[in-house]
Design a protein around this motif. Structure first.
Motif, PDB file in Angstrom:
ATOM      1  N   ARG A 127       0.825  -1.203   0.000  1.00 33.49           N
ATOM      2  CA  ARG A 127       0.000   0.000   0.000  1.00 33.49           C
ATOM      3  C   ARG A 127       0.861   1.257   0.000  1.00 33.49           C
ATOM      4  O   ARG A 127       1.784   1.395   0.803  1.00 33.49           O
ATOM      5  N   LYS A 174      -4.924   4.377 -14.279  1.00 37.22           N
ATOM      6  CA  LYS A 174      -6.087   3.617 -14.758  1.00 37.22           C
ATOM      7  C   LYS A 174      -5.627   2.502 -15.695  1.00 37.22           C
ATOM      8  O   LYS A 174      -6.139   1.374 -15.636  1.00 37.22           O
ATOM      9  N   VAL A 222      -0.726  -4.567  -6.725  1.00 36.06           N
ATOM     10  CA  VAL A 222      -1.187  -5.956  -6.741  1.00 36.06           C
ATOM     11  C   VAL A 222      -0.128  -6.881  -7.316  1.00 36.06           C
ATOM     12  O   VAL A 222       0.051  -8.015  -6.854  1.00 36.06           O
ATOM     13  N   ILE A 282      -2.762   3.740  -3.240  1.00 34.81           N
ATOM     14  CA  ILE A 282      -2.595   2.844  -4.393  1.00 34.81           C
ATOM     15  C   ILE A 282      -2.071   1.520  -3.855  1.00 34.81           C
ATOM     16  O   ILE A 282      -1.093   1.488  -3.111  1.00 34.81           O
ATOM     17  N   GLY A 327      -4.140  -5.004 -14.172  1.00 37.45           N
ATOM     18  CA  GLY A 327      -4.049  -5.819 -12.968  1.00 37.45           C
ATOM     19  C   GLY A 327      -2.784  -5.600 -12.172  1.00 37.45           C
ATOM     20  O   GLY A 327      -2.455  -6.388 -11.277  1.00 37.45           O
ATOM     21  N   VAL A 356      -2.130  -2.641 -10.392  1.00 36.67           N
ATOM     22  CA  VAL A 356      -2.441  -1.882  -9.184  1.00 36.67           C
ATOM     23  C   VAL A 356      -3.948  -1.865  -8.959  1.00 36.67           C
ATOM     24  O   VAL A 356      -4.740  -2.129  -9.867  1.00 36.67           O
ATOM     25  N   GLU A 357      -4.302  -1.541  -7.732  1.00 32.82           N
ATOM     26  CA  GLU A 357      -5.701  -1.300  -7.368  1.00 32.82           C
ATOM     27  C   GLU A 357      -5.786   0.124  -6.822  1.00 32.82           C
ATOM     28  O   GLU A 357      -4.985   0.515  -5.967  1.00 32.82           O
ATOM     29  N   LEU A 358      -6.723   0.902  -7.318  1.00 33.96           N
ATOM     30  CA  LEU A 358      -6.833   2.306  -6.927  1.00 33.96           C
ATOM     31  C   LEU A 358      -7.856   2.471  -5.816  1.00 33.96           C
ATOM     32  O   LEU A 358      -8.992   2.004  -5.927  1.00 33.96           O
ATOM     33  N   GLN A 359      -7.446   3.109  -4.733  1.00 29.84           N
ATOM     34  CA  GLN A 359      -8.327   3.416  -3.616  1.00 29.84           C
ATOM     35  C   GLN A 359      -8.256   4.908  -3.316  1.00 29.84           C
ATOM     36  O   GLN A 359      -7.335   5.593  -3.760  1.00 29.84           O
ATOM     37  N   SER A 381      -4.196  -0.177 -13.619  1.00 26.32           N
ATOM     38  CA  SER A 381      -5.280  -0.882 -12.945  1.00 26.32           C
ATOM     39  C   SER A 381      -5.957  -1.878 -13.891  1.00 26.32           C
ATOM     40  O   SER A 381      -6.250  -3.019 -13.502  1.00 26.32           O
ATOM     41  N   ASP A 382      -6.206  -1.463 -15.112  1.00 32.20           N
ATOM     42  CA  ASP A 382      -6.831  -2.345 -16.095  1.00 32.20           C
ATOM     43  C   ASP A 382      -5.953  -3.557 -16.390  1.00 32.20           C
ATOM     44  O   ASP A 382      -6.458  -4.645 -16.706  1.00 32.20           O
TER      45      ASP A 382
END
Length: 224
Positions: free
Chosen positions: A171, A195, A213, A210, A201, A203-206, A198-199
């Motif tokens: 994180r 983005k 993953v 960030i 796979g 990273v995951e955006l919060q 993220s697409d």
């Protein structure tokens, strides 16, 4: 006084080579300063600050334009010493940057008055100061090469991996705006590229963070 001597001995590699009178001079010219997160430690055009040793926290060293754009040159972390904040002592160096406290920070500051005396009269001090300046300029050249010649996908992937370090944490507590400032880009460009990551796979955006993953997918961007 004893605590200041102990701190100076940890901060200055040449401490053991100083005379007692020189040590007393540094103790007399040193002070502890605390800064909250986001505070300005030094602005371009301010008087020479002196030698900085980061006892706690992180400082961000940056260049800023008249239009308000920023580019992070590098960071100073706990236990690190910065000599170019005393550029008025190290002659022929003209390097004026902005210092910001990225986290709550506690700094040891050695005034230029005390350091100038040692720089002029102690070869060990002069050699260490110039070697430190050379290392900093090496970091700056590396950063400029990335900014000028590396594609943005690679720069952002490298930035995220650097932020993670070698630990197991995934994180990164940050915002798109702060990333943009740190790497000298626009927030919209950062958002668009994150983005994309993220697409894929990677990273995951919060909100306010960030999550990385898949480090290997980020490394492929940097290596490509």
């Amino acid at each position: 006084m004893q605590n200041m001597q102990e701190l100076l001995s940890r901060a200055l590699p040449f401490w053991s080579k100083l005379k007692e009178s020189q040590k007393d001079l540094l103790v007399a010219c040193s002070r502890m300063v605390k800064y909250p997160r986001g505070a300005t430690v030094h602005r371009c055009g301010d008087d020479c600050l002196g030698i900085i040793y980061v006892k706690k926290g992180i400082l961000r060293i940056l260049l800023s334009s008249e239009e308000g754009r920023e580019l992070t040159m590098f960071r100073l972390k706990e236990g690190e010493l910065y000599m170019l904040s005393a550029a008025c002592v190290i002659r022929h160096i003209d390097f004026d940057v902005h210092f910001e406290s990225e986290t709550p920070s506690e700094l040891l500051v050695i005034s230029c008055l005390g350091f100038d005396e040692l720089f002029r009269n102690n070869t060990d001090v002069k050699c260490f100061a110039l070697e430190s300046a050379n290392r900093v300029f090496g970091q700056i050249i590396s950063m400029l090469q990335q900014s000028l010649f590396m594609g943005f996908d690679k720069r952002l992937a490298l930035y995220l991996l650097d932020e993670l370090g070698e630990g197991n944490d995934t994180r990164i507590a940050t915002t798109h705006e702060r990333i943009a400032k740190n790497i000298g880009s626009a927030r919209e460009v950062v958002t668009r590229t994150l983005k994309k990551f993220s697409d894929e796979g990677a990273v995951e955006l919060q909100r306010g963070a960030i999550i990385v993953v898949d480090r290997e997918k980020l490394k492929k961007h940097f290596a490509s």
